[in-house]
Design a protein around this motif. Structure first.
Motif, PDB file in Angstrom:
ATOM      1  N   HIS A  25       0.816  -1.205   0.000  1.00  0.00           N
ATOM      2  CA  HIS A  25       0.000   0.000   0.000  1.00  0.00           C
ATOM      3  C   HIS A  25       0.858   1.266   0.000  1.00  0.00           C
ATOM      4  CE1 HIS A  25      -2.906  -3.045   0.981  1.00  0.00           C
ATOM      5  NE2 HIS A  25      -3.871  -2.196   0.790  1.00  0.00           N
ATOM      6  N   GLY A  26       2.142   1.101  -0.397  1.00  0.00           N
ATOM      7  CA  GLY A  26       3.005   2.257  -0.575  1.00  0.00           C
ATOM      8  C   GLY A  26       3.584   2.833   0.701  1.00  0.00           C
ATOM      9  N   ARG A  27       3.378   2.160   1.822  1.00  0.00           N
ATOM     10  CA  ARG A  27       3.831   2.681   3.117  1.00  0.00           C
ATOM     11  C   ARG A  27       5.187   2.050   3.476  1.00  0.00           C
ATOM     12  NH1 ARG A  27      -1.825   1.788   6.278  1.00  0.00           N
ATOM     13  NH2 ARG A  27      -0.602   2.464   8.110  1.00  0.00           N
ATOM     14  N   ILE A  28       6.179   2.350   2.649  1.00  0.00           N
ATOM     15  CA  ILE A  28       7.471   1.675   2.725  1.00  0.00           C
ATOM     16  C   ILE A  28       8.197   2.005   4.021  1.00  0.00           C
ATOM     17  CG2 ILE A  28       9.705   1.399   1.604  1.00  0.00           C
ATOM     18  CD1 ILE A  28       7.304   0.221   0.083  1.00  0.00           C
ATOM     19  N   THR A  29       8.177   3.276   4.423  1.00  0.00           N
ATOM     20  CA  THR A  29       8.914   3.644   5.635  1.00  0.00           C
ATOM     21  C   THR A  29       8.333   2.970   6.867  1.00  0.00           C
ATOM     22  OG1 THR A  29       7.546   5.646   5.851  1.00  0.00           O
ATOM     23  CG2 THR A  29       9.663   5.855   4.695  1.00  0.00           C
ATOM     24  N   GLU A  30       7.045   2.645   6.847  1.00  0.00           N
ATOM     25  CA  GLU A  30       6.449   1.891   7.955  1.00  0.00           C
ATOM     26  C   GLU A  30       6.763   0.408   7.840  1.00  0.00           C
ATOM     27  OE1 GLU A  30       2.232   3.065   8.967  1.00  0.00           O
ATOM     28  OE2 GLU A  30       2.464   4.181   7.091  1.00  0.00           O
ATOM     29  N   ALA A  31       6.850  -0.091   6.616  1.00  0.00           N
ATOM     30  CA  ALA A  31       7.042  -1.540   6.410  1.00  0.00           C
ATOM     31  C   ALA A  31       8.422  -2.005   6.845  1.00  0.00           C
ATOM     32  CB  ALA A  31       6.809  -1.887   4.938  1.00  0.00           C
ATOM     33  N   ILE A  32       9.453  -1.214   6.565  1.00  0.00           N
ATOM     34  CA  ILE A  32      10.826  -1.671   6.788  1.00  0.00           C
ATOM     35  C   ILE A  32      11.084  -2.045   8.248  1.00  0.00           C
ATOM     36  CG2 ILE A  32      13.235  -0.904   6.752  1.00  0.00           C
ATOM     37  CD1 ILE A  32      12.601   0.492   4.079  1.00  0.00           C
ATOM     38  N   PRO A  33      10.705  -1.228   9.240  1.00  0.00           N
ATOM     39  CA  PRO A  33      10.955  -1.660  10.626  1.00  0.00           C
ATOM     40  C   PRO A  33      10.134  -2.870  11.048  1.00  0.00           C
ATOM     41  CG  PRO A  33       9.763   0.436  10.571  1.00  0.00           C
ATOM     42  CD  PRO A  33      10.211   0.159   9.180  1.00  0.00           C
ATOM     43  N   VAL A  34       8.968  -3.088  10.429  1.00  0.00           N
ATOM     44  CA  VAL A  34       8.181  -4.281  10.757  1.00  0.00           C
ATOM     45  C   VAL A  34       8.879  -5.530  10.206  1.00  0.00           C
ATOM     46  CG1 VAL A  34       5.920  -5.391  10.611  1.00  0.00           C
ATOM     47  CG2 VAL A  34       6.067  -2.912  10.807  1.00  0.00           C
ATOM     48  N   TYR A  35       9.430  -5.432   9.001  1.00  0.00           N
ATOM     49  CA  TYR A  35      10.258  -6.541   8.488  1.00  0.00           C
ATOM     50  C   TYR A  35      11.440  -6.803   9.425  1.00  0.00           C
ATOM     51  CZ  TYR A  35       8.058  -6.804   3.833  1.00  0.00           C
ATOM     52  OH  TYR A  35       7.191  -6.995   2.781  1.00  0.00           O
TER      53      TYR A  35
ATOM     54  N   ASN B 160       2.065  -1.179  -9.369  1.00  0.00           N
ATOM     55  CA  ASN B 160       1.590  -1.577  -8.055  1.00  0.00           C
ATOM     56  C   ASN B 160       1.895  -0.465  -7.065  1.00  0.00           C
ATOM     57  OD1 ASN B 160       4.009  -2.264  -6.259  1.00  0.00           O
ATOM     58  ND2 ASN B 160       4.483  -3.525  -8.064  1.00  0.00           N
ATOM     59  N   LEU B 161       1.041  -0.369  -6.064  1.00  0.00           N
ATOM     60  CA  LEU B 161       1.080   0.787  -5.164  1.00  0.00           C
ATOM     61  C   LEU B 161       2.315   0.783  -4.260  1.00  0.00           C
ATOM     62  CD1 LEU B 161      -1.073   3.109  -4.991  1.00  0.00           C
ATOM     63  CD2 LEU B 161      -1.715   1.160  -6.363  1.00  0.00           C
ATOM     64  N   SER B 162       3.042  -0.322  -4.221  1.00  0.00           N
ATOM     65  CA  SER B 162       4.305  -0.317  -3.480  1.00  0.00           C
ATOM     66  C   SER B 162       5.231   0.765  -4.008  1.00  0.00           C
ATOM     67  CB  SER B 162       5.005  -1.675  -3.615  1.00  0.00           C
ATOM     68  OG  SER B 162       4.199  -2.719  -3.157  1.00  0.00           O
TER      69      SER B 162
ATOM     70  N   LYS C 229      -6.319  15.390 -14.783  1.00  0.00           N
ATOM     71  CA  LYS C 229      -6.692  14.375 -13.799  1.00  0.00           C
ATOM     72  C   LYS C 229      -5.627  13.291 -13.761  1.00  0.00           C
ATOM     73  CE  LYS C 229     -11.682  15.117 -13.846  1.00  0.00           C
ATOM     74  NZ  LYS C 229     -13.011  14.461 -13.729  1.00  0.00           N
ATOM     75  N   LEU C 230      -5.691  12.482 -12.705  1.00  0.00           N
ATOM     76  CA  LEU C 230      -4.756  11.371 -12.540  1.00  0.00           C
ATOM     77  C   LEU C 230      -5.538  10.095 -12.288  1.00  0.00           C
ATOM     78  CD1 LEU C 230      -1.905  10.156 -12.156  1.00  0.00           C
ATOM     79  CD2 LEU C 230      -2.057  10.818  -9.738  1.00  0.00           C
ATOM     80  N   LEU C 231      -5.277   9.076 -13.125  1.00  0.00           N
ATOM     81  CA  LEU C 231      -5.890   7.765 -12.957  1.00  0.00           C
ATOM     82  C   LEU C 231      -4.849   6.802 -12.398  1.00  0.00           C
ATOM     83  CD1 LEU C 231      -8.193   5.927 -15.521  1.00  0.00           C
ATOM     84  CD2 LEU C 231      -6.446   4.709 -14.233  1.00  0.00           C
ATOM     85  N   LEU C 232      -5.147   6.243 -11.241  1.00  0.00           N
ATOM     86  CA  LEU C 232      -4.307   5.211 -10.646  1.00  0.00           C
ATOM     87  C   LEU C 232      -5.106   3.914 -10.592  1.00  0.00           C
ATOM     88  CD1 LEU C 232      -2.747   7.168  -7.624  1.00  0.00           C
ATOM     89  CD2 LEU C 232      -1.755   6.783  -9.890  1.00  0.00           C
ATOM     90  N   LYS C 233      -4.455   2.815 -10.903  1.00  0.00           N
ATOM     91  CA  LYS C 233      -5.127   1.521 -10.909  1.00  0.00           C
ATOM     92  C   LYS C 233      -4.316   0.535 -10.083  1.00  0.00           C
ATOM     93  CE  LYS C 233      -6.721  -2.181 -14.008  1.00  0.00           C
ATOM     94  NZ  LYS C 233      -5.793  -3.230 -13.533  1.00  0.00           N
ATOM     95  N   GLY C 234      -5.005  -0.151  -9.166  1.00  0.00           N
ATOM     96  CA  GLY C 234      -4.331  -1.149  -8.346  1.00  0.00           C
ATOM     97  C   GLY C 234      -5.329  -1.923  -7.520  1.00  0.00           C
ATOM     98  N   LEU C 235      -5.014  -3.172  -7.277  1.00  0.00           N
ATOM     99  CA  LEU C 235      -5.899  -4.038  -6.499  1.00  0.00           C
ATOM    100  C   LEU C 235      -6.235  -3.430  -5.147  1.00  0.00           C
ATOM    101  CD1 LEU C 235      -7.283  -6.825  -6.006  1.00  0.00           C
ATOM    102  CD2 LEU C 235      -5.063  -7.639  -5.151  1.00  0.00           C
ATOM    103  N   VAL C 236      -5.282  -2.739  -4.544  1.00  0.00           N
ATOM    104  CA  VAL C 236      -5.476  -2.249  -3.181  1.00  0.00           C
ATOM    105  C   VAL C 236      -6.537  -1.161  -3.090  1.00  0.00           C
ATOM    106  CG1 VAL C 236      -3.149  -2.862  -2.479  1.00  0.00           C
ATOM    107  CG2 VAL C 236      -3.587  -0.597  -3.406  1.00  0.00           C
ATOM    108  N   PHE C 237      -6.968  -0.611  -4.214  1.00  0.00           N
ATOM    109  CA  PHE C 237      -8.026   0.389  -4.152  1.00  0.00           C
ATOM    110  C   PHE C 237      -9.394  -0.235  -3.892  1.00  0.00           C
ATOM    111  CE2 PHE C 237      -5.066   3.200  -6.690  1.00  0.00           C
ATOM    112  CZ  PHE C 237      -4.787   4.017  -5.612  1.00  0.00           C
ATOM    113  N   ALA C 238      -9.430  -1.553  -3.737  1.00  0.00           N
ATOM    114  CA  ALA C 238     -10.648  -2.201  -3.234  1.00  0.00           C
ATOM    115  C   ALA C 238     -10.868  -1.864  -1.769  1.00  0.00           C
ATOM    116  CB  ALA C 238     -10.535  -3.719  -3.405  1.00  0.00           C
ATOM    117  N   ASP C 239      -9.834  -1.400  -1.107  1.00  0.00           N
ATOM    118  CA  ASP C 239      -9.889  -1.081   0.322  1.00  0.00           C
ATOM    119  C   ASP C 239     -10.245   0.400   0.493  1.00  0.00           C
ATOM    120  OD1 ASP C 239      -9.531  -0.825   3.012  1.00  0.00           O
ATOM    121  OD2 ASP C 239      -7.372  -1.173   3.003  1.00  0.00           O
TER     122      ASP C 239
END
Length: 608
Positions: free
Chosen positions: A162-172, A413-415, A436-446
């Motif tokens: 979901h593109g939240r890389i700075t949050e993901a790295i310490p969890v890894y 992908n939103l990563s 306008k800006l069109l973004l497409k990704g599975l995570v936009f189901a959320d």
């Protein structure tokens, strides 16, 4: 002992159940299933037998029958937590994650501390793009077992996707602190580093080399004992190891090479480590001289098979992406080992000899020191794209001419679409009025993810009405038809698009890229150079905005570029399958001759 009991009573349920367990643990699944079925007829503890039976069917890759067994159990025992858990897993195995998540949720509600259900629920939710729900399930699992690995991996994966890389790295990092020797989790951390803005090539090299030192290098033999004949000009056996011989981003670039390598010079061995074969898999099977389905092989078993096959050059197309077999390569089953295509960085392992690239993605003298492998640069680009011929989709007229405004777009992908990326894209929108800006990704189901990205843009003055956020499109051609809404493609950074850039160009959409300093941030430039669109490569962020604005101002020129783009691609090295395969064949031959020279020198040198 169990057979002695059965000699006295052939239908003694406990003995049948225990014997079935032995059969299952030794891989004799048909015999295990037969014993479980017989045990059900007389057991006084049917829930346990039902669960064992469903697991045996699941292990035998029969999720349909596993579901039936779970339903039989639940009809009799509706509060059987394990049966709900197994039923959920069976649906997930059939790629019905939505139904699977519903049943896994039922198991977790019946038993709030049921750790396996929470872990698998997080994974099933993540697979649907429901990131926030996946994070909550993973966090709950971490509360139940704070020292476990799996919750933190799922948690970090959901953040990354979901593109939240700075949050993901310490969890890894926490996952690895819990289990430092877990190579796949460590690979996930390395993958996430490619998305992080501001990292240097030397920082990435250090991180990847550490992975190699911990997990791979101890497995590499000092003298591998290859029996390959060191003849520099003979027919070579080239092995490709991949889980993605199917409809997959890797497949779009791998298939044209395998189909075009000269069979009089090379025998192709495909080692398929995946389980999701589809109609495209048949093309790979036809291209291969030898097809090896090896999903159930351990890394050690696969290495032994490759050594037995006497593969001359072994090619990895996964790097540190999911399901990789780098620990097979670590055992050095082939004399020459090559990394290519699926991962934008070094593997970090000493057993990998070469990495295939080109002089735009990796300029001479600029990135060599960031790799443990020797870089081999193909002359016309390291990628060759084969569009999905099974989904014919025509290029439409420039949508801006009809709509009266320009639509930028990215289907990456939103990563890759991090806050730093959205800040620059917001500047593009603010510079081009009414765009306008069109973004497409599975995570936009959320819904929460949609709000997260909307907020990122509104922080930079972009009205939410200027954003078009698309989730999954079920129609087979829906993904490509979505490009009919896009005028100009935006490439993310520092991890550029690859397949998405090729798809956009194929659909007539020019892509603007920001030139980086390491391979992951220079793939866009490599692709644009191949198709003669080097003027769309920005050297800095201001130039990126200016390029986008310049394209948007000249709609007649943009319309011509769109109309002629597919012909441009077809005439370029990016679509020259035979030429690119010849170039790769030359590279393989040079690698092989170098090994032969080294082997000859080693055997003829006088003793010291």
């Amino acid at each position: 002992m169990y057979r002695a009991c059965l000699d006295l009573d052939p239908e003694y349920p406990n003995a049948l159940n225990n014997l079935a367990v032995v059969f299952k643990e030794t891989g004799r699944l048909d015999e295990a299933i037969t014993c479980y079925e017989r045990a059900l007829a007389r057991t006084t503890e049917p829930v346990a037998v039902y669960n064992n039976l469903s697991l045996a069917y699941f292990q035998a890759r029969n999720p349909t029958r596993a579901q039936q067994v779970c339903r039989e159990a639940l009809a009799l025992f509706p509060s059987a937590t394990d049966s709900w858990f197994n039923l959920g897993n069976a649906f997930v195995a059939r790629m019905d994650r939505r139904t699977g998540a519903r049943y896994l949720t039922r198991a977790a509600r019946l038993s709030p501390d049921y750790f396996p259900a929470l872990v698998n629920l997080a994974d099933a939710l993540k697979g649907q793009g429901l990131g926030e729900e996946a994070i909550q399930a993973a966090r709950r699992a971490a509360e139940v077992r704070p020292g476990a690995l799996e919750p933190y991996v799922n948690w970090a994966d959901a953040l990354r996707e979901h593109g939240r890389i700075t949050e993901a790295i310490p969890v890894y990092a926490q996952a690895l602190a819990n289990q430092p020797t877990h190579a796949p989790a460590h690979s996930n951390l390395l993958l996430s580093l490619n998305y992080a803005d501001g990292r240097s090539g030397l920082e990435n090299l250090k991180a990847h080399r550490y992975w190699g030192q911990v997990h791979a290098d101890p497995l590499t033999p000092d003298a591998p004992g290859h029996a390959n004949i060191p003849d520099p000009d003979r027919v070579l056996r080239i092995g490709f190891v991949s889980a993605d011989f199917r409809t997959h981003s890797v497949g779009y670039f791998l298939r044209p090479i395998l189909e075009s390598l000269d069979p009089s010079l090379f025998q192709i061995y495909c080692y398929s480590t995946g389980t999701n074969d589809d109609s495209i898999t048949e093309y790979f099977k036809r291209a291969a001289s030898v097809w090896r389905p090896v999903a159930r092989h351990s890394d050690e078993q696969l290495a032994a098979l490759i050594l037995e096959d006497r593969i001359d050059i072994l090619v990895d197309v996964a790097g540190h992406t999911g399901g990789n077999r780098l620990l097979t390569f670590a055992r050095k089953p082939a004399p020459v080992q090559v990394s290519w295509l699926g991962y934008p960085n070094t593997t970090g392992i000493k057993a990998m000899d070469y990495r295939l690239t080109d002089a735009v993605a990796d300029p001479y003298g600029m990135t060599d020191d960031f790799h443990t492998e020797a870089l081999v640069r193909l002359p016309s680009g390291f990628l060759c794209y084969q569009p999905v011929s099974e989904i014919p989709t025509e290029v439409n007229a420039l949508p801006a001419l009809e709509k009266g405004f320009v639509t930028f777009g990215s289907f990456n992908n939103l990563s890759k679409v991090t806050p730093a990326v959205t800040a620059l894209w917001a500047e593009v929108l603010n510079t081009v009025p009414n765009s306008k800006l069109l973004l497409k990704g599975l995570v936009f189901a959320d819904p929460q993810t949609r709000q997260f990205y909307t907020d990122l843009f509104t922080q930079h003055g972009v009205d939410p009405d200027r954003l078009i956020l698309l989730s999954r499109i079920d129609a087979a051609d829906g993904h490509f038809r979505a490009y009919h809404q896009v005028d100009i493609g935006l490439d993310p950074f520092p991890y550029n698009g690859t397949t998405t850039t090729c798809e956009a160009l194929w659909m007539g959409v020019p892509v603007v890229t920001l030139l980086g300093t390491i391979h992951a941030g220079r793939v866009g430039a490599s692709l644009l150079h191949q198709v003669g669109l080097g003027h769309l490569i920005a050297r800095d962020r201001d130039a990126y905005v200016a390029l986008c604005a310049g394209l948007a101002r000249d709609l007649p020129a943009l319309a011509v570029l769109r109309r002629t783009m597919r012909a441009r691609l077809n005439a370029s090295p990016l679509r020259d399958e035979a030429g690119q395969a010849r170039a790769m064949g030359v590279a393989f031959r040079d690698m092989w001759r170098a090994w032969c020279r080294g082997r000859t020198e080693a055997t003829t040198s006088p003793p010291s």
